[in-house]
Design a protein around this motif. Structure first.
Motif, short mmCIF file in Angstrom:
data_model
loop_
_atom_site.label_atom_id
_atom_site.label_comp_id
_atom_site.label_asym_id
_atom_site.label_seq_id
_atom_site.Cartn_x
_atom_site.Cartn_y
_atom_site.Cartn_z
N ARG A 24 -7.44 0.89 -6.79
CA ARG A 24 -7.56 2.29 -7.22
C ARG A 24 -8.75 2.43 -8.16
O ARG A 24 -8.86 1.69 -9.14
CB ARG A 24 -6.29 2.73 -7.93
CG ARG A 24 -6.39 4.11 -8.59
CD ARG A 24 -5.16 4.40 -9.44
NE ARG A 24 -5.41 5.49 -10.37
CZ ARG A 24 -4.74 5.70 -11.49
NH1 ARG A 24 -3.76 4.89 -11.84
NH2 ARG A 24 -5.04 6.71 -12.28
N LEU A 25 -9.63 3.35 -7.85
CA LEU A 25 -10.76 3.66 -8.72
C LEU A 25 -10.36 4.82 -9.62
O LEU A 25 -9.95 5.88 -9.14
CB LEU A 25 -12.00 4.01 -7.89
CG LEU A 25 -12.44 2.93 -6.89
CD1 LEU A 25 -13.78 3.32 -6.26
CD2 LEU A 25 -12.54 1.56 -7.54
N ASP A 26 -10.50 4.63 -10.92
CA ASP A 26 -9.97 5.55 -11.91
C ASP A 26 -11.07 5.92 -12.92
O ASP A 26 -11.44 5.10 -13.76
CB ASP A 26 -8.79 4.87 -12.61
CG ASP A 26 -8.31 5.61 -13.86
OD1 ASP A 26 -8.62 6.80 -14.01
OD2 ASP A 26 -7.63 4.96 -14.69
N PRO A 27 -11.60 7.15 -12.84
CA PRO A 27 -12.62 7.57 -13.80
C PRO A 27 -12.03 8.15 -15.08
O PRO A 27 -12.76 8.75 -15.88
CB PRO A 27 -13.37 8.65 -13.02
CG PRO A 27 -12.30 9.29 -12.19
CD PRO A 27 -11.36 8.18 -11.82
N ILE A 40 -10.92 -0.27 -12.34
CA ILE A 40 -10.35 -0.70 -11.07
C ILE A 40 -8.94 -1.22 -11.33
O ILE A 40 -8.75 -2.17 -12.10
CB ILE A 40 -11.20 -1.80 -10.40
CG1 ILE A 40 -12.64 -1.31 -10.19
CG2 ILE A 40 -10.57 -2.21 -9.07
CD1 ILE A 40 -13.57 -2.39 -9.65
N HIS A 41 -7.96 -0.59 -10.69
CA HIS A 41 -6.57 -1.02 -10.79
C HIS A 41 -6.12 -1.55 -9.44
O HIS A 41 -6.38 -0.93 -8.41
CB HIS A 41 -5.66 0.14 -11.20
CG HIS A 41 -6.10 0.89 -12.41
ND1 HIS A 41 -6.22 0.31 -13.64
CD2 HIS A 41 -6.47 2.20 -12.57
CE1 HIS A 41 -6.63 1.22 -14.53
NE2 HIS A 41 -6.79 2.37 -13.90
N PRO A 100 -12.17 -5.59 8.53
CA PRO A 100 -11.07 -4.86 7.89
C PRO A 100 -11.21 -4.80 6.36
O PRO A 100 -11.85 -5.66 5.77
CB PRO A 100 -9.82 -5.64 8.29
CG PRO A 100 -10.20 -6.40 9.52
CD PRO A 100 -11.64 -6.75 9.31
N ASN A 101 -10.58 -3.78 5.78
CA ASN A 101 -10.77 -3.48 4.37
C ASN A 101 -9.47 -3.53 3.58
O ASN A 101 -8.38 -3.35 4.13
CB ASN A 101 -11.36 -2.07 4.20
CG ASN A 101 -12.71 -1.92 4.87
OD1 ASN A 101 -13.62 -2.70 4.62
ND2 ASN A 101 -12.84 -0.92 5.72
N ILE A 102 -9.60 -3.75 2.29
CA ILE A 102 -8.56 -3.39 1.33
C ILE A 102 -8.80 -1.93 0.98
O ILE A 102 -9.90 -1.55 0.56
CB ILE A 102 -8.65 -4.26 0.05
CG1 ILE A 102 -8.47 -5.75 0.38
CG2 ILE A 102 -7.63 -3.78 -0.97
CD1 ILE A 102 -7.07 -6.16 0.74
N ALA A 103 -7.80 -1.09 1.18
CA ALA A 103 -7.99 0.36 1.02
C ALA A 103 -8.40 0.73 -0.40
O ALA A 103 -8.05 0.05 -1.37
CB ALA A 103 -6.72 1.10 1.40
N THR A 104 -9.12 1.83 -0.49
CA THR A 104 -9.52 2.41 -1.77
C THR A 104 -8.76 3.71 -2.01
O THR A 104 -8.72 4.57 -1.12
CB THR A 104 -11.02 2.71 -1.80
OG1 THR A 104 -11.75 1.55 -1.39
CG2 THR A 104 -11.47 3.12 -3.19
N VAL A 105 -8.16 3.83 -3.17
CA VAL A 105 -7.52 5.07 -3.59
C VAL A 105 -8.29 5.61 -4.79
O VAL A 105 -8.55 4.88 -5.74
CB VAL A 105 -6.04 4.88 -3.95
CG1 VAL A 105 -5.43 6.17 -4.49
CG2 VAL A 105 -5.26 4.40 -2.74
N TYR A 106 -8.68 6.86 -4.72
CA TYR A 106 -9.42 7.51 -5.79
C TYR A 106 -8.44 8.41 -6.55
O TYR A 106 -7.82 9.29 -5.95
CB TYR A 106 -10.56 8.36 -5.23
CG TYR A 106 -11.51 7.59 -4.33
CD1 TYR A 106 -12.69 7.04 -4.84
CD2 TYR A 106 -11.23 7.41 -2.99
CE1 TYR A 106 -13.55 6.33 -4.02
CE2 TYR A 106 -12.09 6.71 -2.15
CZ TYR A 106 -13.25 6.16 -2.67
OH TYR A 106 -14.10 5.46 -1.86
N SER A 107 -8.31 8.20 -7.84
CA SER A 107 -7.34 8.99 -8.59
C SER A 107 -7.77 9.11 -10.03
O SER A 107 -7.78 8.13 -10.78
CB SER A 107 -5.95 8.33 -8.52
OG SER A 107 -5.03 9.04 -9.31
N ASP A 108 -8.15 10.34 -10.43
CA ASP A 108 -8.38 10.57 -11.86
C ASP A 108 -7.05 10.83 -12.55
O ASP A 108 -6.00 10.85 -11.90
CB ASP A 108 -9.39 11.70 -12.07
CG ASP A 108 -8.88 13.07 -11.64
OD1 ASP A 108 -7.69 13.36 -11.85
OD2 ASP A 108 -9.68 13.87 -11.10
#
Length: 360
Positions: A24-27, A40-41, A100-108
């Motif tokens: 998870r990308l967290d700004p 990054i979580h 293949p990827n490890i998914a990215t979740v964007y969440s402020d």
């Protein structure tokens, strides 16, 4: 004494979950369109419970998932080990371009009147590629597992993940493990693969194998198609709507032995009224309601599930189990990120009515 028939022998694992690992990308409080940096979580609705049980509650917990051999995978794998969770991975090789990827979740995190915003990049996700037959469940459960868990987020990722969940649950039941499932209905995830109709069909097939169901009245109505009152017209802290649906749940799914949920009234992004309720075999228990000062709400529901499951595994009374879940979920919202930073003594103190006075 627990109302559930939980194994008490010396098992290899107290708890095993099945789900996708994500980063998870967290700004923070900055919206993504203005962000200059992110934290990054490592997360995942199912993994978060295993991480909490291992790191906070000292239980032997594992995660069955996909792992990709590239730098993001290395980052994720190191965090899993750091939390003390035993991995059972099917490994994929990244092709250097598109997965293949490890998914990215964007969440402020939102702030005040501005709510958090969550969106995804789950393209070519390794976790979604897993299917029935990818794990030797008889070998894993044959070593002794007391509790198995999965959730609706993982079921929504592809046409094969729900079959894998059902396969794992049936193996878990054969080997004497309790099974739990968090409905976690997410419209954004189901929209590309059939929407609400497909979600209900999938969830109903899974819940036929479930002992402990996690979800609020909206999850029960939308995820399982069970009739209930208009959830938007009642207080989110009112337990009557939830408890009033239990008979309908058990009529349709007599295998379900317990149902539990958090109760959350969101006043703004940083101030929530927080409670929880559990029903188990004709007994019910309700936590106190407490106002929370929230730093990051993501993962609070997983935190509740963690403490509740610990209460059952540890043989606590029903009222104590729900308070442990309520307390751990509350504490988790005071930390940045999706996984726990709490200690067991802190959870137990808050569950008993502890305060936030400075500790000297």
């Amino acid at each position: 004494m627990s109302l559930l028939n939980i194994r008490k022998d010396d098992c290899h694992l107290d708890f095993l979950s099945l789900g996708a690992l994500i980063h998870r990308l967290d700004p923070g409080v900055i919206p993504f369109r203005k962000a200059r940096s992110v934290d990054i979580h490592v997360s995942g609705g199912e993994y978060n419970v295993a991480a909490g049980l291992a790191d906070c509650f000292g239980m032997k917990a594992g995660i069955a998932s996909a792992m990709v051999d590239y730098p993001i995978g290395e980052l994720v794998e190191s965090r899993v080990k750091e939390m003390g969770v035993k991995p059972y991975f099917k490994r994929f090789q990244h092709n250097g371009v598109d997965g293949p990827n490890i998914a990215t979740v964007y969440s402020d995190r939102g702030y005040g009147v501005r709510p958090p915003v969550v969106f995804y990049n789950r393209a070519n996700e390794a976790g979604a590629m897993l299917k029935a037959g990818d794990f030797d469940w008889d070998e894993i459960f044959g070593q002794g597992v007391r509790w198995f868990h999965s959730g609706g987020i993982y079921a929504a990722l592809s046409g094969s993940t729900s079959g894998l969940i059902i396969e794992a649950m049936q193996a878990a039941k054969k080997h004497g493990a309790i099974t739990s499932f968090d409905l976690n209905y997410r419209p954004k995830l189901w929209a590309p693969i059939g929407g609400l109709e497909q979600a209900q069909k999938t969830f109903r097939a899974i819940v036929e194998n479930v002992d402990v169901l996690l979800g609020n009245e909206e999850d029960l109505q939308l995820g399982l198609g069970i009739e209930g009152q208009d959830v938007e017209s009642s207080s989110k802290l009112d337990t009557r709507a939830f408890l009033g649906m239990i008979d309908r749940v058990t009529d349709q799914f007599p295998n379900v032995q317990a149902v539990a949920t958090t109760l959350r009234e969101v006043e703004n992004s940083n101030r929530h009224q927080w409670g929880a309720v559990v029903w188990c075999q004709d007994e019910s228990a309700v936590s106190p309601v407490r106002e929370l000062g929230v730093i990051d709400r993501i993962g609070g529901g997983d935190g509740f599930a963690t403490g509740l499951i610990y209460g059952f595994l540890d043989g606590r009374e029903l009222g104590e189990a729900v308070r442990l879940g309520w307390a751990h979920g509350a504490l988790l919202t005071t930390f940045p990120g999706d996984t726990t930073m709490a200690r067991l003594h802190e959870v137990e103190a808050f569950a008993k009515g502890g305060s936030a006075r400075v500790q000297r």
